[in-house]
Scaffold this motif. Structure first.
Motif, PDB file in Angstrom:
ATOM      1  N   GLY A 128       0.779  -1.231   0.000  1.00  0.00           N
ATOM      2  CA  GLY A 128       0.000   0.000   0.000  1.00  0.00           C
ATOM      3  C   GLY A 128       0.809   1.279   0.000  1.00  0.00           C
ATOM      4  O   GLY A 128       0.251   2.366   0.167  1.00  0.00           O
ATOM      5  N   THR A 129       2.116   1.199  -0.183  1.00  0.00           N
ATOM      6  CA  THR A 129       2.943   2.406  -0.215  1.00  0.00           C
ATOM      7  C   THR A 129       3.159   2.870  -1.656  1.00  0.00           C
ATOM      8  O   THR A 129       3.104   2.071  -2.584  1.00  0.00           O
ATOM      9  CB  THR A 129       4.312   2.162   0.454  1.00  0.00           C
ATOM     10  OG1 THR A 129       5.018   1.143  -0.281  1.00  0.00           O
ATOM     11  CG2 THR A 129       4.130   1.707   1.888  1.00  0.00           C
ATOM     12  N   ASN A 152     -11.791   3.855   2.731  1.00  0.00           N
ATOM     13  CA  ASN A 152     -11.735   2.562   2.046  1.00  0.00           C
ATOM     14  C   ASN A 152     -10.358   2.255   1.453  1.00  0.00           C
ATOM     15  O   ASN A 152     -10.226   1.318   0.656  1.00  0.00           O
ATOM     16  CB  ASN A 152     -12.782   2.502   0.928  1.00  0.00           C
ATOM     17  CG  ASN A 152     -14.194   2.364   1.473  1.00  0.00           C
ATOM     18  OD1 ASN A 152     -14.433   1.632   2.427  1.00  0.00           O
ATOM     19  ND2 ASN A 152     -15.125   3.108   0.884  1.00  0.00           N
ATOM     20  N   ARG A 153      -9.354   3.014   1.851  1.00  0.00           N
ATOM     21  CA  ARG A 153      -8.036   2.840   1.250  1.00  0.00           C
ATOM     22  C   ARG A 153      -7.526   1.401   1.362  1.00  0.00           C
ATOM     23  O   ARG A 153      -7.049   0.827   0.371  1.00  0.00           O
ATOM     24  CB  ARG A 153      -7.018   3.795   1.892  1.00  0.00           C
ATOM     25  CG  ARG A 153      -5.679   3.809   1.170  1.00  0.00           C
ATOM     26  CD  ARG A 153      -4.698   4.774   1.823  1.00  0.00           C
ATOM     27  NE  ARG A 153      -3.562   5.023   0.953  1.00  0.00           N
ATOM     28  CZ  ARG A 153      -2.529   4.192   0.806  1.00  0.00           C
ATOM     29  NH1 ARG A 153      -2.490   3.063   1.505  1.00  0.00           N
ATOM     30  NH2 ARG A 153      -1.552   4.481  -0.018  1.00  0.00           N
ATOM     31  N   GLU A 154      -7.609   0.817   2.537  1.00  0.00           N
ATOM     32  CA  GLU A 154      -7.117  -0.546   2.734  1.00  0.00           C
ATOM     33  C   GLU A 154      -7.883  -1.541   1.879  1.00  0.00           C
ATOM     34  O   GLU A 154      -7.308  -2.526   1.381  1.00  0.00           O
ATOM     35  CB  GLU A 154      -7.204  -0.939   4.217  1.00  0.00           C
ATOM     36  CG  GLU A 154      -6.233  -0.181   5.116  1.00  0.00           C
ATOM     37  CD  GLU A 154      -4.787  -0.386   4.680  1.00  0.00           C
ATOM     38  OE1 GLU A 154      -4.421  -1.538   4.333  1.00  0.00           O
ATOM     39  OE2 GLU A 154      -4.028   0.599   4.669  1.00  0.00           O
ATOM     40  N   ASN A 155      -9.176  -1.294   1.689  1.00  0.00           N
ATOM     41  CA  ASN A 155      -9.972  -2.184   0.841  1.00  0.00           C
ATOM     42  C   ASN A 155      -9.551  -2.077  -0.625  1.00  0.00           C
ATOM     43  O   ASN A 155      -9.525  -3.083  -1.345  1.00  0.00           O
ATOM     44  CB  ASN A 155     -11.459  -1.862   0.977  1.00  0.00           C
ATOM     45  CG  ASN A 155     -12.012  -2.239   2.337  1.00  0.00           C
ATOM     46  OD1 ASN A 155     -11.414  -3.040   3.056  1.00  0.00           O
ATOM     47  ND2 ASN A 155     -13.136  -1.664   2.706  1.00  0.00           N
ATOM     48  N   GLY A 182     -16.813   6.358  -4.263  1.00  0.00           N
ATOM     49  CA  GLY A 182     -16.080   5.197  -3.771  1.00  0.00           C
ATOM     50  C   GLY A 182     -16.394   3.897  -4.479  1.00  0.00           C
ATOM     51  O   GLY A 182     -15.795   2.864  -4.183  1.00  0.00           O
ATOM     52  N   SER A 183     -17.338   3.921  -5.420  1.00  0.00           N
ATOM     53  CA  SER A 183     -17.651   2.716  -6.183  1.00  0.00           C
ATOM     54  C   SER A 183     -16.556   2.429  -7.210  1.00  0.00           C
ATOM     55  O   SER A 183     -15.826   3.337  -7.625  1.00  0.00           O
ATOM     56  CB  SER A 183     -19.002   2.856  -6.896  1.00  0.00           C
ATOM     57  OG  SER A 183     -20.052   2.895  -5.958  1.00  0.00           O
ATOM     58  N   VAL A 184     -16.487   1.177  -7.632  1.00  0.00           N
ATOM     59  CA  VAL A 184     -15.416   0.736  -8.531  1.00  0.00           C
ATOM     60  C   VAL A 184     -16.003   0.148  -9.801  1.00  0.00           C
ATOM     61  O   VAL A 184     -16.947  -0.653  -9.766  1.00  0.00           O
ATOM     62  CB  VAL A 184     -14.538  -0.332  -7.836  1.00  0.00           C
ATOM     63  CG1 VAL A 184     -13.473  -0.862  -8.799  1.00  0.00           C
ATOM     64  CG2 VAL A 184     -13.890   0.249  -6.593  1.00  0.00           C
ATOM     65  N   LYS A 185     -15.446   0.561 -10.932  1.00  0.00           N
ATOM     66  CA  LYS A 185     -15.764  -0.058 -12.224  1.00  0.00           C
ATOM     67  C   LYS A 185     -14.457  -0.572 -12.818  1.00  0.00           C
ATOM     68  O   LYS A 185     -13.412   0.073 -12.704  1.00  0.00           O
ATOM     69  CB  LYS A 185     -16.439   0.939 -13.161  1.00  0.00           C
ATOM     70  CG  LYS A 185     -17.823   1.396 -12.671  1.00  0.00           C
ATOM     71  CD  LYS A 185     -18.503   2.292 -13.680  1.00  0.00           C
ATOM     72  CE  LYS A 185     -19.847   2.807 -13.164  1.00  0.00           C
ATOM     73  NZ  LYS A 185     -20.813   1.728 -12.932  1.00  0.00           N
ATOM     74  N   MET A 186     -14.527  -1.736 -13.473  1.00  0.00           N
ATOM     75  CA  MET A 186     -13.323  -2.355 -14.015  1.00  0.00           C
ATOM     76  C   MET A 186     -13.503  -2.711 -15.485  1.00  0.00           C
ATOM     77  O   MET A 186     -14.632  -2.866 -15.977  1.00  0.00           O
ATOM     78  CB  MET A 186     -12.952  -3.593 -13.203  1.00  0.00           C
ATOM     79  CG  MET A 186     -12.688  -3.288 -11.729  1.00  0.00           C
ATOM     80  SD  MET A 186     -11.952  -4.662 -10.798  1.00  0.00           S
ATOM     81  CE  MET A 186     -13.303  -5.822 -10.784  1.00  0.00           C
ATOM     82  N   LYS A 187     -12.374  -2.843 -16.163  1.00  0.00           N
ATOM     83  CA  LYS A 187     -12.359  -3.120 -17.600  1.00  0.00           C
ATOM     84  C   LYS A 187     -11.611  -4.420 -17.863  1.00  0.00           C
ATOM     85  O   LYS A 187     -10.516  -4.631 -17.348  1.00  0.00           O
ATOM     86  CB  LYS A 187     -11.678  -1.963 -18.335  1.00  0.00           C
ATOM     87  CG  LYS A 187     -11.591  -2.113 -19.841  1.00  0.00           C
ATOM     88  CD  LYS A 187     -12.950  -1.945 -20.487  1.00  0.00           C
ATOM     89  CE  LYS A 187     -12.837  -1.988 -22.018  1.00  0.00           C
ATOM     90  NZ  LYS A 187     -14.165  -1.912 -22.667  1.00  0.00           N
ATOM     91  N   ASN A 188     -12.218  -5.282 -18.702  1.00  0.00           N
ATOM     92  CA  ASN A 188     -11.592  -6.538 -19.090  1.00  0.00           C
ATOM     93  C   ASN A 188     -10.737  -6.338 -20.340  1.00  0.00           C
ATOM     94  O   ASN A 188     -11.054  -5.518 -21.197  1.00  0.00           O
ATOM     95  CB  ASN A 188     -12.669  -7.606 -19.348  1.00  0.00           C
ATOM     96  CG  ASN A 188     -12.085  -8.961 -19.675  1.00  0.00           C
ATOM     97  OD1 ASN A 188     -11.632  -9.207 -20.785  1.00  0.00           O
ATOM     98  ND2 ASN A 188     -12.094  -9.852 -18.701  1.00  0.00           N
ATOM     99  N   LYS A 199     -18.957  -0.870  -4.182  1.00  0.00           N
ATOM    100  CA  LYS A 199     -18.005  -0.444  -3.146  1.00  0.00           C
ATOM    101  C   LYS A 199     -16.990  -1.573  -2.875  1.00  0.00           C
ATOM    102  O   LYS A 199     -17.316  -2.749  -3.046  1.00  0.00           O
ATOM    103  CB  LYS A 199     -18.742  -0.082  -1.863  1.00  0.00           C
ATOM    104  CG  LYS A 199     -19.673   1.120  -1.990  1.00  0.00           C
ATOM    105  CD  LYS A 199     -18.888   2.398  -2.227  1.00  0.00           C
ATOM    106  CE  LYS A 199     -19.806   3.619  -2.349  1.00  0.00           C
ATOM    107  NZ  LYS A 199     -20.510   3.931  -1.091  1.00  0.00           N
ATOM    108  N   PRO A 200     -15.787  -1.237  -2.455  1.00  0.00           N
ATOM    109  CA  PRO A 200     -14.766  -2.255  -2.214  1.00  0.00           C
ATOM    110  C   PRO A 200     -14.987  -2.999  -0.893  1.00  0.00           C
ATOM    111  O   PRO A 200     -14.177  -2.911   0.044  1.00  0.00           O
ATOM    112  CB  PRO A 200     -13.473  -1.437  -2.198  1.00  0.00           C
ATOM    113  CG  PRO A 200     -13.887  -0.105  -1.665  1.00  0.00           C
ATOM    114  CD  PRO A 200     -15.260   0.136  -2.235  1.00  0.00           C
TER     115      PRO A 200
END
Length: 241
Positions: A128-129, A152-155, A182-188, A199-200
């Motif tokens: 996490g650094t 939510n950084r650690e998540n 804070g929600s997450v979207k991802m790309k394949n 949320k994570p």
């Protein structure tokens, strides 16, 4: 008998003094010897983000050659601290071998994501650094837009790390967007659908759901038909065509 004991004690004292003198002389001569050379060994199997030359320069305290350094002048703890301050390095152990070689065993940091925050770009490592970009090598990790700072950084770090540790996810997830809420979207990598992660939270469960869904959908030739893969609900995967 008394004279014999006195002579024996005298000889014993003389032997102790001679051995002490030899030990002192040997130690003094050994400490004042100059090193033969310096060696840097990396533990990581990944390509190097920092070069041997860079670490070696820190190791020999900016001198041109290790042979210009006397053993007595070495502060191994200080050398370790100096190398460990490098932003590409997670840990280093420094020691001198019996035959006079100065050696550093180095473990690089492991980048798990590359963040873009405005004009700033840097890696996040497995702990996490922050880790600066390297002129020597570019890591193949997901590109992340948005900020990971906050509650939510650690998540977020857990999400990046789990993707990096999984061979399937590491090859397929190439982009991650963190929205202001804070929600997450991802790309394949190979398909145009958006992965709506939410949320994570329950990160590992959601990733396992995605892997199971993907393997089933590939068999049914359905992946190209979907626009959104919704992972917000941990009990099911909801798809939108």
């Amino acid at each position: 008998m008394k004279k014999f004991l006195n002579w024996t004690n005298l000889r014993l004292m003389l032997m102790i003094l001679i051995l002490g003198g030899l030990l002192s002389f040997t130690t003094h001569r050994n400490n004042n010897r100059k090193l033969l050379q310096s060696t840097v060994e990396f533990l990581n199997e990944e390509p190097l983000f920092v070069t041997h030359e860079t670490v070696n320069k820190l190791l020999i305290e900016n001198k041109k050659h290790a042979s210009s350094i006397q053993k007595v002048a070495l502060d191994l703890n200080n050398l370790e601290r100096t190398i460990n301050k490098h932003q590409m390095i997670e840990n280093a152990e420094v020691y001198v071998t019996v035959d006079g070689h100065l050696k550093a065993v180095v473990k690089q940091k492991t980048p798990v994501a590359r963040l873009f925050e405005g004009r700033d770009s840097y890696y996040i490592d497995s702990k996490g650094t922050k880790m600066p970009l390297s002129d020597n090598y570019s890591a193949r990790v997901p590109l992340v837009l948005g900020s990971v700072e906050g509650e939510n950084r650690e998540n977020f770090i857990t999400l990046f790390r789990l993707i990096h540790q999984d061979d399937f996810l590491k090859k397929n997830i190439i982009g991650i967007e963190i929205l202001p809420n804070g929600s997450v979207k991802m790309k394949n990598r190979n398909f145009d659908f958006v992965i709506d992660f939410g949320k994570p939270v329950s990160v590992e469960k959601k990733l396992n759901n995605y892997k199971a869904f993907f393997q089933k959908a590939v068999q049914d030739s359905l992946l190209e038909k979907y626009k959104i893969i919704n992972l917000k609900f941990t009990q099911q995967v909801v798809c939108t065509k």
